[in-house]
Design a protein around this motif. Structure first.
Motif, PDB file in Angstrom:
ATOM      1  N   PHE A   1       0.815  -1.209   0.000  1.00 23.22           N
ATOM      2  CA  PHE A   1       0.000   0.000   0.000  1.00 23.22           C
ATOM      3  C   PHE A   1       0.855   1.268   0.000  1.00 23.22           C
ATOM      4  CE2 PHE A   1      -0.913  -0.052   4.930  1.00 23.22           C
ATOM      5  CZ  PHE A   1       0.434   0.095   5.183  1.00 23.22           C
ATOM      6  N   THR A   2       0.221   2.381  -0.317  1.00 25.85           N
ATOM      7  CA  THR A   2       0.907   3.670  -0.370  1.00 25.85           C
ATOM      8  C   THR A   2       0.926   4.308   1.015  1.00 25.85           C
ATOM      9  OG1 THR A   2      -1.133   4.902  -0.801  1.00 25.85           O
ATOM     10  CG2 THR A   2       0.061   4.015  -2.729  1.00 25.85           C
ATOM     11  N   ASP A   3       1.722   5.363   1.161  1.00 28.33           N
ATOM     12  CA  ASP A   3       1.758   6.084   2.435  1.00 28.33           C
ATOM     13  C   ASP A   3       0.384   6.643   2.775  1.00 28.33           C
ATOM     14  OD1 ASP A   3       4.431   5.546   2.678  1.00 28.33           O
ATOM     15  OD2 ASP A   3       5.109   7.508   1.979  1.00 28.33           O
ATOM     16  N   HIS A   4      -0.321   7.120   1.755  1.00 27.92           N
ATOM     17  CA  HIS A   4      -1.649   7.685   1.983  1.00 27.92           C
ATOM     18  C   HIS A   4      -2.616   6.616   2.493  1.00 27.92           C
ATOM     19  CE1 HIS A   4      -5.157  10.226   1.535  1.00 27.92           C
ATOM     20  NE2 HIS A   4      -5.725   9.346   0.715  1.00 27.92           N
ATOM     21  N   GLU A   5      -2.563   5.425   1.903  1.00 31.15           N
ATOM     22  CA  GLU A   5      -3.422   4.332   2.357  1.00 31.15           C
ATOM     23  C   GLU A   5      -3.062   3.916   3.784  1.00 31.15           C
ATOM     24  OE1 GLU A   5      -4.677   1.622  -1.395  1.00 31.15           O
ATOM     25  OE2 GLU A   5      -2.521   1.836  -1.082  1.00 31.15           O
ATOM     26  N   ALA A   6      -1.770   3.914   4.083  1.00 29.83           N
ATOM     27  CA  ALA A   6      -1.328   3.549   5.428  1.00 29.83           C
ATOM     28  C   ALA A   6      -1.902   4.502   6.464  1.00 29.83           C
ATOM     29  CB  ALA A   6       0.200   3.561   5.499  1.00 29.83           C
ATOM     30  N   ILE A   7      -1.881   5.785   6.156  1.00 29.41           N
ATOM     31  CA  ILE A   7      -2.435   6.788   7.065  1.00 29.41           C
ATOM     32  C   ILE A   7      -3.937   6.591   7.230  1.00 29.41           C
ATOM     33  CG2 ILE A   7      -2.891   9.254   7.360  1.00 29.41           C
ATOM     34  CD1 ILE A   7      -0.196   9.753   5.918  1.00 29.41           C
TER      35      ILE A   7
ATOM     36  N   LYS B   1       6.718   3.643   7.736  1.00 33.91           N
ATOM     37  CA  LYS B   1       5.465   4.196   7.234  1.00 33.91           C
ATOM     38  C   LYS B   1       4.505   4.372   8.412  1.00 33.91           C
ATOM     39  CE  LYS B   1       5.368   2.564   2.430  1.00 33.91           C
ATOM     40  NZ  LYS B   1       4.607   1.774   1.431  1.00 33.91           N
ATOM     41  N   SER B   2       3.326   4.866   8.117  1.00 25.31           N
ATOM     42  CA  SER B   2       2.352   5.089   9.184  1.00 25.31           C
ATOM     43  C   SER B   2       1.972   3.752   9.819  1.00 25.31           C
ATOM     44  CB  SER B   2       1.101   5.775   8.624  1.00 25.31           C
ATOM     45  OG  SER B   2       0.186   6.031   9.666  1.00 25.31           O
TER      46      SER B   2
ATOM     47  N   MET C   1      -1.840  -3.999  16.941  1.00 26.97           N
ATOM     48  CA  MET C   1      -0.806  -3.450  16.061  1.00 26.97           C
ATOM     49  C   MET C   1      -1.422  -3.074  14.715  1.00 26.97           C
ATOM     50  SD  MET C   1       2.357  -6.038  17.000  1.00 26.97           S
ATOM     51  CE  MET C   1       1.325  -7.474  17.272  1.00 26.97           C
ATOM     52  N   ILE C   2      -1.147  -1.876  14.257  1.00 24.84           N
ATOM     53  CA  ILE C   2      -1.722  -1.374  13.012  1.00 24.84           C
ATOM     54  C   ILE C   2      -0.629  -1.242  11.953  1.00 24.84           C
ATOM     55  CG2 ILE C   2      -3.013   0.512  11.941  1.00 24.84           C
ATOM     56  CD1 ILE C   2      -4.099   1.210  14.703  1.00 24.84           C
ATOM     57  N   ASN C   3      -0.903  -1.811  10.784  1.00 26.29           N
ATOM     58  CA  ASN C   3       0.004  -1.739   9.625  1.00 26.29           C
ATOM     59  C   ASN C   3       1.336  -2.437   9.872  1.00 26.29           C
ATOM     60  OD1 ASN C   3      -1.898  -0.363   8.119  1.00 26.29           O
ATOM     61  ND2 ASN C   3      -1.097   1.669   8.642  1.00 26.29           N
ATOM     62  N   GLU C   4       1.250  -3.603  10.507  1.00 26.53           N
ATOM     63  CA  GLU C   4       2.435  -4.461  10.602  1.00 26.53           C
ATOM     64  C   GLU C   4       2.483  -5.259   9.297  1.00 26.53           C
ATOM     65  OE1 GLU C   4       2.507  -8.217  11.890  1.00 26.53           O
ATOM     66  OE2 GLU C   4       4.146  -8.109  13.346  1.00 26.53           O
ATOM     67  N   GLU C   5       2.361  -6.588   9.345  1.00 28.51           N
ATOM     68  CA  GLU C   5       2.269  -7.381   8.114  1.00 28.51           C
ATOM     69  C   GLU C   5       0.849  -7.315   7.556  1.00 28.51           C
ATOM     70  OE1 GLU C   5       4.398 -11.396   7.216  1.00 28.51           O
ATOM     71  OE2 GLU C   5       2.398 -11.908   7.983  1.00 28.51           O
ATOM     72  N   ASP C   6      -0.115  -7.150   8.453  1.00 21.91           N
ATOM     73  CA  ASP C   6      -1.519  -6.966   8.080  1.00 21.91           C
ATOM     74  C   ASP C   6      -1.998  -5.619   8.613  1.00 21.91           C
ATOM     75  OD1 ASP C   6      -2.305  -9.643   6.835  1.00 21.91           O
ATOM     76  OD2 ASP C   6      -1.408 -10.277   8.735  1.00 21.91           O
ATOM     77  N   HIS C   7      -3.171  -5.204   8.190  1.00 27.94           N
ATOM     78  CA  HIS C   7      -3.689  -3.903   8.632  1.00 27.94           C
ATOM     79  C   HIS C   7      -3.813  -3.824  10.148  1.00 27.94           C
ATOM     80  CE1 HIS C   7      -5.568  -3.287   4.382  1.00 27.94           C
ATOM     81  NE2 HIS C   7      -4.377  -2.746   4.463  1.00 27.94           N
ATOM     82  N   LEU C   8      -4.312  -4.899  10.752  1.00 23.84           N
ATOM     83  CA  LEU C   8      -4.348  -4.915  12.209  1.00 23.84           C
ATOM     84  C   LEU C   8      -4.126  -6.327  12.723  1.00 23.84           C
ATOM     85  CD1 LEU C   8      -7.948  -4.752  13.673  1.00 23.84           C
ATOM     86  CD2 LEU C   8      -7.594  -4.706  11.213  1.00 23.84           C
TER      87      LEU C   8
END
Length: 366
Positions: A45-51, A102-103, A117-124
């Protein structure tokens, strides 16, 4: 709460000595991997998506916070590397999350039994921890939190495959159940290799104290399920529970055999280790972990009586490189950490011994 609370709180609540079979099973962990529908996974994902993902998950977590579990949110990139390392050593974040630039962030409950945990290997990744063997209870807690979040979050789910994850080994339930076990007798009697091979045949995996890629320290092993697809959550929990109960029986049998056949040698080993912890001036983390393992076994076998298990639990956290430097208040070279680690252990164990002696004298005077 601010981050300093979690950095300086010592041994976390999930590392207590009150759980079932706590002399062998140090802790239970349940982790659920989830992703949001409509967003690319963290690997691409992009930085924007991560945020966006961070904001959406954090908002959902705040909506379900309550008096029982109130969460504090921390952004990983805002933390110095040392603070990240301390959170890894307390098992509140993974080594992978600690390296994220990243975010990425983590939400931690005030009692440190839950972290998301948010945005590790998975979104949460929802993680719940408890002392001793509490697989059913800990899964119930994680499942309740997951169900609450699912009311606010659009999970990526497929009717045929289940929950979709970055790594194929997590597809399905997304459930990783694990127990941290202290197995000194099986290690000393060289039976641990047989146990490891047996676990592999049963679809289980044995890792070090910090999970995948980490080493075994102080005869502590993390045992978890490897398969998440094709089994229900209940089947995964039941299978691991059965295996762990068998390992506990084997460890107890190995302890009894060692005590019967080598009691004097064991007493010598335990007391030498205790003496080293109390008086050494230089101590590597490996030597400290080995000595703490010996003393813990001595306490479990009622040979060493002056050191409570909760003190040993705290010492297990104190010896880690991040915690040593946290207590020192500065970054240290490896040789400097060895000196400061020995100082921390001397202070912790000798202070407890002195207190017990004073309490004994008071009882005698009465």
């Amino acid at each position: 709460m601010n981050l300093e609370h979690f950095l300086k709180s010592g041994a976390p609540g999930w590392m207590g000595d009150k759980g079932l079979d706590a002399d062998i099973v140090l802790s239970t962990r349940i982790r659920l991997a989830r992703n949001l529908d409509g967003y690319r996974f963290p690997l691409s994902f992009t930085d924007h998506e991560a945020i966006q993902v961070d904001e959406i998950v954090t908002d959902a977590m705040h909506q379900i916070s309550n008096k029982e579990h109130n969460f504090s949110h921390f952004t990983i990139k805002d933390m110095p590397l040392l603070q990240r390392q301390v959170l890894v050593e307390k098992h509140l974040i993974s080594p992978l999350l600690s390296k994220k630039e990243k975010s990425a962030s983590v939400l931690i409950s005030n009692d440190e039994t839950i972290s998301v945990m948010i945005n590790e290997e998975d979104h949460l990744r929802i993680q719940c921890l408890a002392p001793g063997l509490q697989l059913i209870e800990t899964y119930a807690l994680a499942n309740k939190l997951d169900s609450q979040l699912e009311k606010h979050l659009p999970y990526a789910y497929n009717e045929a495959f289940g929950y979709l994850t970055s790594c194929p080994t997590n597809v399905g339930t997304g459930l990783r159940a694990s127990v941290m076990m202290h197995l000194p007798a099986l290690t000393m009697s060289k039976q641990i290799k047989v146990v490891t091979q047996m676990l592999a045949r049963l679809g289980m995996v044995v890792r070090g104290i910090y999970g995948e890629g980490s080493e075994n320290l102080g005869n502590i092993y993390q045992i978890s399920n490897q398969v998440t697809l094709g089994k229900s959550e209940e089947e995964i929990i039941d299978d691991l529970q059965s295996v762990v109960v068998q390992i506990i029986q084997n460890e107890r049998g190995a302890r009894e055999a060692l005590l019967k056949n080598s009691r004097i040698a064991l007493e010598d080993r335990f007391n030498r280790s205790l003496g080293t912890l109390k008086y050494a001036r230089i101590m590597t983390s490996e030597e400290a972990a080995a000595c703490l393992s010996n003393v813990r076994l001595g306490v479990d076998l009622n040979i060493i009586k002056e050191v409570p298990l909760n003190v040993l639990n705290e010492c297990m956290i104190l010896i880690q490189p991040g915690f040593v430097q946290q207590y020192a208040g500065t970054t240290l070279q490896a040789s400097e950490r060895d000196v400061f680690r020995a100082k921390l252990l001397r202070e912790k164990l000798n202070a407890k011994t002195q207190k017990l002696m004073e309490e004994g004298e008071e009882r005698y005077d009465v």
